[in-house]
Motif scaffolding. Structure first.
Motif, PDB file in Angstrom:
ATOM      1  N   TYR A   1       0.827  -1.207   0.000  1.00 31.89           N
ATOM      2  CA  TYR A   1       0.000   0.000   0.000  1.00 31.89           C
ATOM      3  C   TYR A   1       0.865   1.262   0.000  1.00 31.89           C
ATOM      4  O   TYR A   1       1.905   1.313   0.665  1.00 31.89           O
ATOM      5  CB  TYR A   1      -0.909   0.024   1.238  1.00 31.89           C
ATOM      6  CG  TYR A   1      -1.881  -1.132   1.317  1.00 31.89           C
ATOM      7  CD1 TYR A   1      -3.092  -1.106   0.623  1.00 31.89           C
ATOM      8  CD2 TYR A   1      -1.595  -2.258   2.090  1.00 31.89           C
ATOM      9  CE1 TYR A   1      -3.982  -2.167   0.703  1.00 31.89           C
ATOM     10  CE2 TYR A   1      -2.476  -3.321   2.174  1.00 31.89           C
ATOM     11  CZ  TYR A   1      -3.669  -3.262   1.475  1.00 31.89           C
ATOM     12  OH  TYR A   1      -4.553  -4.315   1.547  1.00 31.89           O
ATOM     13  N   SER A   2       0.402   2.280  -0.706  1.00 28.96           N
ATOM     14  CA  SER A   2       1.089   3.572  -0.698  1.00 28.96           C
ATOM     15  C   SER A   2       0.503   4.506   0.362  1.00 28.96           C
ATOM     16  O   SER A   2       1.191   5.412   0.838  1.00 28.96           O
ATOM     17  CB  SER A   2       0.991   4.233  -2.079  1.00 28.96           C
ATOM     18  OG  SER A   2      -0.362   4.443  -2.445  1.00 28.96           O
ATOM     19  N   CYS A   3      -0.756   4.276   0.729  1.00 25.28           N
ATOM     20  CA  CYS A   3      -1.446   5.184   1.651  1.00 25.28           C
ATOM     21  C   CYS A   3      -1.313   4.722   3.098  1.00 25.28           C
ATOM     22  O   CYS A   3      -2.311   4.614   3.832  1.00 25.28           O
ATOM     23  CB  CYS A   3      -2.920   5.315   1.267  1.00 25.28           C
ATOM     24  SG  CYS A   3      -3.212   6.186  -0.277  1.00 25.28           S
ATOM     25  N   VAL A   4      -0.086   4.466   3.523  1.00 21.15           N
ATOM     26  CA  VAL A   4       0.139   4.074   4.911  1.00 21.15           C
ATOM     27  C   VAL A   4       1.420   4.724   5.408  1.00 21.15           C
ATOM     28  O   VAL A   4       2.422   4.791   4.692  1.00 21.15           O
ATOM     29  CB  VAL A   4       0.194   2.533   5.060  1.00 21.15           C
ATOM     30  CG1 VAL A   4       1.343   1.938   4.244  1.00 21.15           C
ATOM     31  CG2 VAL A   4       0.282   2.124   6.523  1.00 21.15           C
ATOM     32  N   SER A   5       1.389   5.235   6.616  1.00 20.46           N
ATOM     33  CA  SER A   5       2.546   5.890   7.226  1.00 20.46           C
ATOM     34  C   SER A   5       2.589   5.503   8.701  1.00 20.46           C
ATOM     35  O   SER A   5       1.693   4.826   9.209  1.00 20.46           O
ATOM     36  CB  SER A   5       2.437   7.414   7.070  1.00 20.46           C
ATOM     37  OG  SER A   5       1.256   7.909   7.691  1.00 20.46           O
ATOM     38  N   THR A   6       3.642   5.939   9.387  1.00 21.95           N
ATOM     39  CA  THR A   6       3.740   5.596  10.799  1.00 21.95           C
ATOM     40  C   THR A   6       4.482   6.675  11.572  1.00 21.95           C
ATOM     41  O   THR A   6       4.828   7.734  11.020  1.00 21.95           O
ATOM     42  CB  THR A   6       4.384   4.207  11.002  1.00 21.95           C
ATOM     43  OG1 THR A   6       4.155   3.779  12.345  1.00 21.95           O
ATOM     44  CG2 THR A   6       5.881   4.237  10.720  1.00 21.95           C
ATOM     45  N   VAL A   7       4.749   6.382  12.837  1.00 22.01           N
ATOM     46  CA  VAL A   7       5.300   7.364  13.786  1.00 22.01           C
ATOM     47  C   VAL A   7       6.516   6.776  14.491  1.00 22.01           C
ATOM     48  O   VAL A   7       6.530   5.595  14.848  1.00 22.01           O
ATOM     49  CB  VAL A   7       4.231   7.738  14.845  1.00 22.01           C
ATOM     50  CG1 VAL A   7       4.785   8.784  15.821  1.00 22.01           C
ATOM     51  CG2 VAL A   7       2.960   8.238  14.178  1.00 22.01           C
TER      52      VAL A   7
ATOM     53  N   LEU B   1       6.771   9.787   7.467  1.00 23.79           N
ATOM     54  CA  LEU B   1       7.015   9.537   8.880  1.00 23.79           C
ATOM     55  C   LEU B   1       6.673  10.751   9.732  1.00 23.79           C
ATOM     56  O   LEU B   1       7.037  11.880   9.398  1.00 23.79           O
ATOM     57  CB  LEU B   1       8.481   9.174   9.120  1.00 23.79           C
ATOM     58  CG  LEU B   1       8.963   7.788   8.699  1.00 23.79           C
ATOM     59  CD1 LEU B   1      10.442   7.651   9.024  1.00 23.79           C
ATOM     60  CD2 LEU B   1       8.160   6.686   9.368  1.00 23.79           C
ATOM     61  N   ARG B   2       6.008  10.493  10.840  1.00 25.62           N
ATOM     62  CA  ARG B   2       5.787  11.533  11.846  1.00 25.62           C
ATOM     63  C   ARG B   2       6.787  11.306  12.977  1.00 25.62           C
ATOM     64  O   ARG B   2       6.883  10.210  13.529  1.00 25.62           O
ATOM     65  CB  ARG B   2       4.366  11.465  12.399  1.00 25.62           C
ATOM     66  CG  ARG B   2       4.067  12.537  13.479  1.00 25.62           C
ATOM     67  CD  ARG B   2       2.827  12.194  14.274  1.00 25.62           C
ATOM     68  NE  ARG B   2       1.666  12.024  13.429  1.00 25.62           N
ATOM     69  CZ  ARG B   2       0.585  11.300  13.784  1.00 25.62           C
ATOM     70  NH1 ARG B   2       0.556  10.681  14.938  1.00 25.62           N
ATOM     71  NH2 ARG B   2      -0.441  11.197  12.956  1.00 25.62           N
ATOM     72  N   LEU B   3       7.556  12.345  13.309  1.00 25.17           N
ATOM     73  CA  LEU B   3       8.506  12.271  14.417  1.00 25.17           C
ATOM     74  C   LEU B   3       7.936  12.999  15.628  1.00 25.17           C
ATOM     75  O   LEU B   3       7.541  14.161  15.534  1.00 25.17           O
ATOM     76  CB  LEU B   3       9.845  12.897  14.023  1.00 25.17           C
ATOM     77  CG  LEU B   3      10.596  12.259  12.845  1.00 25.17           C
ATOM     78  CD1 LEU B   3      11.911  12.993  12.606  1.00 25.17           C
ATOM     79  CD2 LEU B   3      10.849  10.778  13.085  1.00 25.17           C
ATOM     80  N   VAL B   4       7.891  12.302  16.752  1.00 26.59           N
ATOM     81  CA  VAL B   4       7.388  12.878  18.002  1.00 26.59           C
ATOM     82  C   VAL B   4       8.412  12.638  19.101  1.00 26.59           C
ATOM     83  O   VAL B   4       9.325  11.818  18.949  1.00 26.59           O
ATOM     84  CB  VAL B   4       6.029  12.253  18.406  1.00 26.59           C
ATOM     85  CG1 VAL B   4       4.999  12.430  17.319  1.00 26.59           C
ATOM     86  CG2 VAL B   4       6.186  10.764  18.747  1.00 26.59           C
TER      87      VAL B   4
END
Length: 305
Positions: free
Chosen positions: A153-159, A181-184
Protein backbone atom coordinates in the motif's frame (compact mmCIF):
# COMPACT_ATOMS: atom_id res chain seq x y z
CA UNK A 1 10.22 19.37 38.69
CA UNK A 2 9.44 18.62 35.06
CA UNK A 3 9.92 14.89 35.63
CA UNK A 4 7.55 15.03 38.60
CA UNK A 5 4.92 16.82 36.51
CA UNK A 6 5.29 14.31 33.69
CA UNK A 7 4.96 11.32 36.00
CA UNK A 8 1.95 12.88 37.71
CA UNK A 9 0.00 13.29 34.46
CA UNK A 10 1.04 9.86 33.20
CA UNK A 11 -0.25 8.41 36.47
CA UNK A 12 -3.55 10.22 36.02
CA UNK A 13 -3.83 8.99 32.42
CA UNK A 14 -4.15 5.41 33.71
CA UNK A 15 -6.78 6.13 36.36
CA UNK A 16 -9.84 4.15 35.28
CA UNK A 17 -12.22 5.94 37.64
CA UNK A 18 -11.28 9.38 36.32
CA UNK A 19 -11.41 8.07 32.75
CA UNK A 20 -14.95 6.75 33.26
CA UNK A 21 -16.04 10.03 34.83
CA UNK A 22 -14.54 11.99 31.93
CA UNK A 23 -16.45 9.89 29.39
CA UNK A 24 -19.75 10.39 31.17
CA UNK A 25 -19.50 14.04 32.22
CA UNK A 26 -16.57 15.76 30.55
CA UNK A 27 -17.11 15.40 26.80
CA UNK A 28 -19.26 18.52 26.54
CA UNK A 29 -16.53 20.60 28.22
CA UNK A 30 -13.78 19.62 25.79
CA UNK A 31 -15.79 19.27 22.56
CA UNK A 32 -14.78 22.04 20.18
CA UNK A 33 -11.85 22.86 22.48
CA UNK A 34 -9.41 19.95 22.44
CA UNK A 35 -11.55 17.34 20.65
CA UNK A 36 -13.62 18.04 17.57
CA UNK A 37 -16.67 16.01 18.56
CA UNK A 38 -17.89 12.81 20.16
CA UNK A 39 -18.06 11.09 16.75
CA UNK A 40 -16.72 11.80 13.28
CA UNK A 41 -19.88 13.26 11.65
CA UNK A 42 -20.03 15.89 14.41
CA UNK A 43 -16.37 16.74 13.72
CA UNK A 44 -16.63 17.37 9.99
CA UNK A 45 -17.46 21.08 10.19
CA UNK A 46 -14.48 21.79 12.43
CA UNK A 47 -12.21 20.06 9.90
CA UNK A 48 -13.73 22.12 7.09
CA UNK A 49 -13.10 25.29 9.10
CA UNK A 50 -9.45 24.30 9.62
CA UNK A 51 -9.07 23.51 5.92
CA UNK A 52 -10.50 26.92 5.01
CA UNK A 53 -7.65 28.52 6.99
CA UNK A 54 -5.00 26.63 5.04
CA UNK A 55 -4.54 23.89 7.63
CA UNK A 56 -4.66 20.22 6.78
CA UNK A 57 -5.58 17.60 9.38
CA UNK A 58 -5.22 14.05 10.56
CA UNK A 59 -8.19 12.66 12.49
CA UNK A 60 -8.07 10.10 15.27
CA UNK A 61 -10.89 8.20 16.94
CA UNK A 62 -9.69 8.14 20.53
CA UNK A 63 -9.44 4.82 22.29
CA UNK A 64 -6.87 2.04 22.58
CA UNK A 65 -6.04 -1.28 24.25
CA UNK A 66 -9.16 -3.02 22.95
CA UNK A 67 -9.52 -6.51 24.44
CA UNK A 68 -12.49 -7.93 22.53
CA UNK A 69 -12.68 -8.98 18.90
CA UNK A 70 -16.16 -7.49 18.61
CA UNK A 71 -14.92 -4.04 19.66
CA UNK A 72 -11.90 -4.25 17.36
CA UNK A 73 -14.15 -5.11 14.41
CA UNK A 74 -16.46 -2.24 15.33
CA UNK A 75 -13.53 0.17 15.39
CA UNK A 76 -12.48 -1.11 11.98
CA UNK A 77 -15.91 -0.46 10.53
CA UNK A 78 -15.89 3.05 12.01
CA UNK A 79 -12.45 3.73 10.49
CA UNK A 80 -13.67 2.65 7.06
CA UNK A 81 -16.70 4.92 7.38
CA UNK A 82 -14.41 7.80 8.39
CA UNK A 83 -12.26 7.35 5.27
CA UNK A 84 -15.38 7.28 3.11
CA UNK A 85 -16.63 10.48 4.76
CA UNK A 86 -13.27 12.22 4.26
CA UNK A 87 -13.51 11.39 0.56
CA UNK A 88 -17.20 12.25 0.19
CA UNK A 89 -16.85 15.58 2.01
CA UNK A 90 -13.62 16.38 0.13
CA UNK A 91 -11.74 17.00 3.37
CA UNK A 92 -8.00 17.71 3.30
CA UNK A 93 -7.29 15.10 5.92
CA UNK A 94 -5.42 11.94 6.80
CA UNK A 95 -6.59 9.42 9.40
CA UNK A 96 -4.57 8.03 12.33
CA UNK A 97 -5.23 4.65 13.94
CA UNK A 98 -3.80 2.71 16.87
CA UNK A 99 -3.10 -0.97 16.32
CA UNK A 100 -4.36 -1.83 19.80
CA UNK A 101 -7.77 -0.44 18.87
CA UNK A 102 -7.89 -2.91 15.96
CA UNK A 103 -6.90 -5.98 17.97
CA UNK A 104 -3.09 -5.95 18.30
CA UNK A 105 -3.28 -7.31 21.85
CA UNK A 106 -5.73 -10.04 20.83
CA UNK A 107 -4.07 -11.64 17.81
CA UNK A 108 -1.86 -10.71 14.88
CA UNK A 109 -4.32 -12.26 12.44
CA UNK A 110 -7.12 -10.05 13.74
CA UNK A 111 -5.20 -6.77 13.56
CA UNK A 112 -3.76 -7.68 10.15
CA UNK A 113 -7.20 -8.50 8.77
CA UNK A 114 -8.75 -5.31 10.16
CA UNK A 115 -5.92 -3.06 8.99
CA UNK A 116 -6.04 -4.65 5.52
CA UNK A 117 -9.73 -3.74 5.25
CA UNK A 118 -8.96 -0.16 6.27
CA UNK A 119 -6.05 0.19 3.83
CA UNK A 120 -8.06 -1.30 0.96
CA UNK A 121 -10.56 1.51 1.49
CA UNK A 122 -7.84 4.14 1.99
CA UNK A 123 -6.10 3.14 -1.24
CA UNK A 124 -9.39 3.32 -3.13
CA UNK A 125 -10.05 6.88 -1.93
CA UNK A 126 -6.46 8.15 -1.75
CA UNK A 127 -6.57 8.86 2.01
CA UNK A 128 -3.35 8.43 3.99
CA UNK A 129 -3.64 6.27 7.12
CA UNK A 130 -1.01 6.78 9.82
CA UNK A 131 -0.30 3.92 12.19
CA UNK A 132 0.17 5.68 15.52
CA UNK A 133 2.95 4.49 17.80
CA UNK A 134 2.08 3.34 21.30
CA UNK A 135 4.20 2.19 24.23
CA UNK A 136 7.57 0.49 23.75
CA UNK A 137 6.43 -3.13 24.31
CA UNK A 138 4.20 -2.74 21.21
CA UNK A 139 6.75 -0.86 19.09
CA UNK A 140 8.36 -3.86 17.38
CA UNK A 141 5.02 -5.46 16.47
CA UNK A 142 3.74 -2.15 15.12
CA UNK A 143 6.79 -1.54 12.93
CA UNK A 144 6.73 -5.10 11.62
CA UNK A 145 3.12 -4.61 10.55
CA UNK A 146 3.93 -1.25 8.97
CA UNK A 147 6.78 -2.71 6.91
CA UNK A 148 4.53 -5.49 5.67
CA UNK A 149 1.71 -3.12 4.74
CA UNK A 150 4.12 -0.71 3.03
CA UNK A 151 5.00 -3.45 0.55
CA UNK A 152 1.42 -3.43 -0.78
CA UNK A 153 0.00 0.00 0.00
CA UNK A 154 1.09 3.57 -0.70
CA UNK A 155 -1.45 5.18 1.65
CA UNK A 156 0.14 4.07 4.91
CA UNK A 157 2.55 5.89 7.23
CA UNK A 158 3.74 5.60 10.80
CA UNK A 159 5.30 7.36 13.79
CA UNK A 160 8.70 7.22 15.50
CA UNK A 161 9.40 8.40 19.05
CA UNK A 162 12.56 10.33 19.93
CA UNK A 163 12.70 9.20 23.55
CA UNK A 164 13.41 5.56 22.60
CA UNK A 165 17.03 4.46 22.19
CA UNK A 166 16.06 2.21 19.29
CA UNK A 167 14.58 4.93 17.10
CA UNK A 168 17.76 6.00 15.31
CA UNK A 169 18.20 2.46 13.99
CA UNK A 170 14.48 2.16 13.21
CA UNK A 171 14.69 5.32 11.11
CA UNK A 172 17.67 3.96 9.18
CA UNK A 173 15.80 0.76 8.39
CA UNK A 174 12.58 2.53 7.39
CA UNK A 175 14.28 5.16 5.24
CA UNK A 176 14.83 2.68 2.39
CA UNK A 177 11.03 2.42 2.08
CA UNK A 178 10.74 6.21 1.56
CA UNK A 179 7.76 6.42 3.90
CA UNK A 180 5.77 9.33 5.28
CA UNK A 181 7.02 9.54 8.88
CA UNK A 182 5.79 11.53 11.85
CA UNK A 183 8.51 12.27 14.42
CA UNK A 184 7.39 12.88 18.00
CA UNK A 185 9.15 13.08 21.35
CA UNK A 186 7.02 10.35 22.97
CA UNK A 187 4.23 10.36 25.52
CA UNK A 188 4.29 7.10 27.48
CA UNK A 189 6.02 6.26 30.74
CA UNK A 190 8.96 4.04 29.80
CA UNK A 191 11.83 2.61 31.89
CA UNK A 192 15.35 4.01 31.53
CA UNK A 193 16.37 0.68 30.01
CA UNK A 194 14.54 1.56 26.76
CA UNK A 195 14.08 5.35 26.79
CA UNK A 196 16.05 8.49 27.59
CA UNK A 197 14.96 9.60 31.08
CA UNK A 198 16.16 13.22 30.73
CA UNK A 199 14.45 15.85 28.59
CA UNK A 200 17.74 17.27 27.31
CA UNK A 201 18.69 13.89 25.89
CA UNK A 202 15.28 13.44 24.28
CA UNK A 203 15.56 16.90 22.70
CA UNK A 204 19.07 16.16 21.41
CA UNK A 205 17.93 12.87 19.90
CA UNK A 206 14.86 14.53 18.38
CA UNK A 207 17.08 17.04 16.57
CA UNK A 208 19.35 14.23 15.38
CA UNK A 209 16.35 12.31 14.03
CA UNK A 210 14.92 15.35 12.24
CA UNK A 211 18.23 15.91 10.47
CA UNK A 212 18.64 12.20 9.69
CA UNK A 213 15.13 11.99 8.25
CA UNK A 214 15.35 15.14 6.14
CA UNK A 215 18.75 14.16 4.74
CA UNK A 216 17.45 10.72 3.77
CA UNK A 217 14.72 12.21 1.58
CA UNK A 218 11.92 10.83 3.75
CA UNK A 219 8.80 13.01 3.89
CA UNK A 220 8.99 14.15 7.50
CA UNK A 221 6.28 15.44 9.80
CA UNK A 222 7.75 17.23 12.82
CA UNK A 223 5.10 16.99 15.51
CA UNK A 224 5.94 19.52 18.20
CA UNK A 225 4.72 22.60 20.07
CA UNK A 226 8.27 23.51 21.06
CA UNK A 227 9.24 26.86 19.55
CA UNK A 228 12.93 25.96 19.77
CA UNK A 229 12.38 22.74 17.83
CA UNK A 230 10.30 24.56 15.21
CA UNK A 231 13.02 27.14 14.68
CA UNK A 232 15.67 24.43 14.57
CA UNK A 233 13.74 22.65 11.80
CA UNK A 234 13.26 25.83 9.78
CA UNK A 235 16.96 26.73 10.02
CA UNK A 236 18.05 23.18 9.23
CA UNK A 237 15.77 22.97 6.18
CA UNK A 238 17.17 26.24 4.88
CA UNK A 239 20.75 25.11 5.50
CA UNK A 240 20.23 21.75 3.78
CA UNK A 241 18.08 23.32 1.04
CA UNK A 242 15.21 20.97 1.83
CA UNK A 243 12.17 22.01 -0.24
CA UNK A 244 9.03 22.94 1.70
CA UNK A 245 7.10 20.07 0.13
CA UNK A 246 9.45 17.58 1.82
CA UNK A 247 8.29 18.22 5.38
CA UNK A 248 5.48 19.62 7.49
CA UNK A 249 4.77 20.66 11.05
CA UNK A 250 2.10 18.93 13.08
CA UNK A 251 0.32 20.29 16.15
CA UNK A 252 -2.67 19.38 18.26
CA UNK A 253 -6.15 20.76 17.80
CA UNK A 254 -6.86 23.41 20.42
CA UNK A 255 -3.20 24.14 21.18
CA UNK A 256 -0.91 26.75 19.56
CA UNK A 257 -3.65 27.81 17.12
CA UNK A 258 -2.02 31.17 16.38
CA UNK A 259 1.37 29.53 15.81
CA UNK A 260 -0.25 27.11 13.36
CA UNK A 261 -1.66 29.99 11.32
CA UNK A 262 1.60 31.95 11.53
CA UNK A 263 3.51 29.00 10.06
CA UNK A 264 0.98 28.71 7.22
CA UNK A 265 1.46 32.41 6.48
CA UNK A 266 5.23 31.79 6.35
CA UNK A 267 4.67 29.16 3.66
CA UNK A 268 4.99 26.00 5.75
CA UNK A 269 2.54 23.11 5.66
CA UNK A 270 0.82 22.52 8.98
CA UNK A 271 -1.26 19.47 9.84
CA UNK A 272 -3.53 19.61 12.88
CA UNK A 273 -4.04 16.39 14.84
CA UNK A 274 -7.80 16.35 15.41
CA UNK A 275 -9.07 13.76 17.91
CA UNK A 276 -12.71 12.85 18.37
CA UNK A 277 -14.69 10.44 20.55
CA UNK A 278 -15.61 10.07 24.19
CA UNK A 279 -12.40 8.34 25.29
CA UNK A 280 -10.46 11.62 25.45
CA UNK A 281 -9.13 11.58 29.01
CA UNK A 282 -6.02 9.38 28.59
CA UNK A 283 -5.05 11.23 25.41
CA UNK A 284 -5.36 14.59 27.16
CA UNK A 285 -3.33 13.57 30.22
CA UNK A 286 -0.49 12.26 28.02
CA UNK A 287 -0.40 15.53 26.09
CA UNK A 288 -0.02 17.43 29.36
CA UNK A 289 2.72 15.02 30.42
CA UNK A 290 4.67 15.55 27.19
CA UNK A 291 5.43 19.17 27.86
CA UNK A 292 4.48 21.40 30.83
CA UNK A 293 3.72 24.32 28.49
CA UNK A 294 0.87 22.26 27.04
CA UNK A 295 -1.00 22.83 30.30
CA UNK A 296 -1.32 26.55 29.60
CA UNK A 297 -2.07 25.94 25.90
CA UNK A 298 -4.82 23.49 26.79
CA UNK A 299 -6.32 25.80 29.40
CA UNK A 300 -6.47 28.69 26.94
CA UNK A 301 -8.12 26.40 24.40
CA UNK A 302 -10.72 25.15 26.83
CA UNK A 303 -11.77 28.59 28.05
CA UNK A 304 -11.89 30.31 24.65
CA UNK A 305 -15.32 31.43 23.68
Amino acid sequence: MEAVTRNFFLFLSKNNLLNDMAKKRGSSIVTGKIIAGTDFPSSVQIIKDLNSKGLTTTVDHLGEFVNSEETANKRTKEAIQTIETISRENLDSHMSVKMTSLGLDISRDLVFRNMTSILDTAEKHGVMVTIDMEDEPRCEKTLELFKQFKESYSCVSTVLQAYLYRTEQDLKELSVLKPFLRLVKGAYKEPASVAYPDKKDVDANYKKLIEQSLKSGVYTAIATHDDGMIEYTKELAAKLQIPSDQFEFQMLYGMRSKTQLDLVQQGYKVRVYVPYGRDWYGYFMRRLAERPANISFAFKGMVKG
